[in-house]
Design a protein around this motif. Structure first.
Motif, PDB file in Angstrom:
ATOM      1  N   ASP A 207     113.757 -19.909   9.641  1.00  0.00           N
ATOM      2  CA  ASP A 207     115.132 -20.204   9.237  1.00  0.00           C
ATOM      3  C   ASP A 207     115.886 -20.912  10.348  1.00  0.00           C
ATOM      4  N   TYR A 208     115.500 -20.620  11.579  1.00  0.00           N
ATOM      5  CA  TYR A 208     116.062 -21.283  12.764  1.00  0.00           C
ATOM      6  C   TYR A 208     114.925 -21.432  13.771  1.00  0.00           C
ATOM      7  N   GLY A 209     115.057 -22.383  14.692  1.00  0.00           N
ATOM      8  CA  GLY A 209     114.026 -22.564  15.701  1.00  0.00           C
ATOM      9  C   GLY A 209     112.765 -23.203  15.151  1.00  0.00           C
ATOM     10  N   ASP A 210     111.654 -23.028  15.863  1.00  0.00           N
ATOM     11  CA  ASP A 210     110.400 -23.704  15.541  1.00  0.00           C
ATOM     12  C   ASP A 210     109.271 -22.693  15.354  1.00  0.00           C
ATOM     13  N   PRO A 211     108.323 -22.980  14.460  1.00  0.00           N
ATOM     14  CA  PRO A 211     107.148 -22.109  14.348  1.00  0.00           C
ATOM     15  C   PRO A 211     106.287 -22.208  15.605  1.00  0.00           C
ATOM     16  N   VAL A 212     105.558 -21.142  15.904  1.00  0.00           N
ATOM     17  CA  VAL A 212     104.611 -21.152  17.031  1.00  0.00           C
ATOM     18  C   VAL A 212     103.238 -20.717  16.525  1.00  0.00           C
ATOM     19  N   THR A 213     102.231 -20.976  17.326  1.00  0.00           N
ATOM     20  CA  THR A 213     100.862 -20.606  16.970  1.00  0.00           C
ATOM     21  C   THR A 213     100.682 -19.091  17.045  1.00  0.00           C
ATOM     22  N   ILE A 214     100.111 -18.514  16.006  1.00  0.00           N
ATOM     23  CA  ILE A 214      99.701 -17.110  16.028  1.00  0.00           C
ATOM     24  C   ILE A 214      98.170 -17.112  16.046  1.00  0.00           C
ATOM     25  N   LYS A 215      97.597 -16.698  17.153  1.00  0.00           N
ATOM     26  CA  LYS A 215      96.157 -16.775  17.345  1.00  0.00           C
ATOM     27  C   LYS A 215      95.434 -15.628  16.630  1.00  0.00           C
ATOM     28  N   PRO A 216      94.136 -15.772  16.346  1.00  0.00           N
ATOM     29  CA  PRO A 216      93.378 -14.686  15.727  1.00  0.00           C
ATOM     30  C   PRO A 216      93.501 -13.397  16.540  1.00  0.00           C
ATOM     31  N   GLY A 217      93.732 -12.300  15.845  1.00  0.00           N
ATOM     32  CA  GLY A 217      93.867 -11.011  16.513  1.00  0.00           C
ATOM     33  C   GLY A 217      95.270 -10.688  16.965  1.00  0.00           C
TER      34      GLY A 217
END
Length: 262
Positions: A207-217
């Motif tokens: 909704d605000y800001g930027d998505p980031v990578t969510i790594k496996p685990g």
């Protein structure tokens, strides 16, 4: 790009138009604040809203008098009208524009509230060896609206906004331990794991800001966020108010260490 500025140097760059983006990762060691500027007739109810919802709205400072353009208890050489990278103008609860200088909009009846920001505890996470993803990927922290209700005060009500940082389970536990020491900047997380449990349908759609990578685990870990007052402003619909733009904070001269509970 270097982020190794003192708070006064960064505020000067912002004032001169040399920095107009988010402040995450800048001025290590110093408190950053969310801002809300309201007409004095609305200030008492908003103060009560902050007192009832200290997790998303931890109050750091309030201007001494309506119309004050400085907060001497948190920063020297500060002009509230020019020293934040981006501001949002709200009219009747609707954001009408974002600007980098609010001097033309300033009013002598405005009361300024400075609220703690999670950017302040990020350096403690990094110092402990944790990867704060929005900093390592050089983006604004991801923020989401939730179904977590705030306690109402007068016309101010609404659901909490949260910021998110992903960690593996052991690092998430360590992050909780560290952030519990910083209640003045949101403290421990309010949720981790399944985003749908707090009303977030798509973790990759912020909704605000930027998505980031969510790594496996890794699991998403969510903290109460100082953008929450902007949701409350939408509900209360004051005729006029000003806030910071999400991620674009007031960088103060206060050391983060002063906010830590040992």
């Amino acid at each position: 790009m270097s982020t190794n500025f003192s708070p006064v140097q960064l505020r000067q760059k912002i004032r001169n138009g040399e920095h107009n983006s988010n402040t995450s990762g800048y001025c290590h060691g110093f408190v950053q604040c969310n801002l809300v500027m309201l007409p004095k007739d609305w200030a008492a109810d908003f103060l009560k809203f902050c007192q009832l919802n200290q997790k998303p709205c931890p109050l750091i400072s309030v201007s001494e008098n309506p119309g004050d353009t400085h907060l001497p208890d948190v920063a020297t050489d500060l002009d509230l009208r020019t020293d934040i990278p981006s501001y949002r103008i709200f009219k009747d609860g609707v954001m009408t524009e974002e600007v980098s200088d609010i001097t033309p909009y300033w009013r002598d009846d405005l009361v300024t509230f400075a609220l703690g920001c999670s950017f302040s505890f990020e350096e403690s996470l990094i110092a402990d060896g944790l990867d704060v993803r929005n900093i390592s990927e050089q983006v604004n922290v991801p923020m989401y609206r939730t179904n977590i209700e705030c306690k109402p005060a007068g016309p101010f009500k609404g659901n909490m906004v949260v910021s998110m940082r992903p960690f593996n389970p052991s690092d998430a536990i360590r992050a909780i331990q560290i952030c519990t020491r910083f209640p003045s900047v949101h403290g421990a997380p309010v949720h981790f794991g399944d985003p749908s449990m707090i009303g977030i349908d798509d973790i990759n759609s912020t909704d605000y800001g930027d998505p980031v990578t969510i790594k496996p685990g890794e699991q998403p870990v969510f903290w109460a966020c100082g953008v929450t007052p902007q949701v409350a402003l939408e509900q209360a619909k004051p005729p006029f108010c000003i806030t910071h733009s999400p991620g674009c904070m007031l960088v103060t001269d206060l050391p983060n260490s002063k906010l830590a509970v040992l």
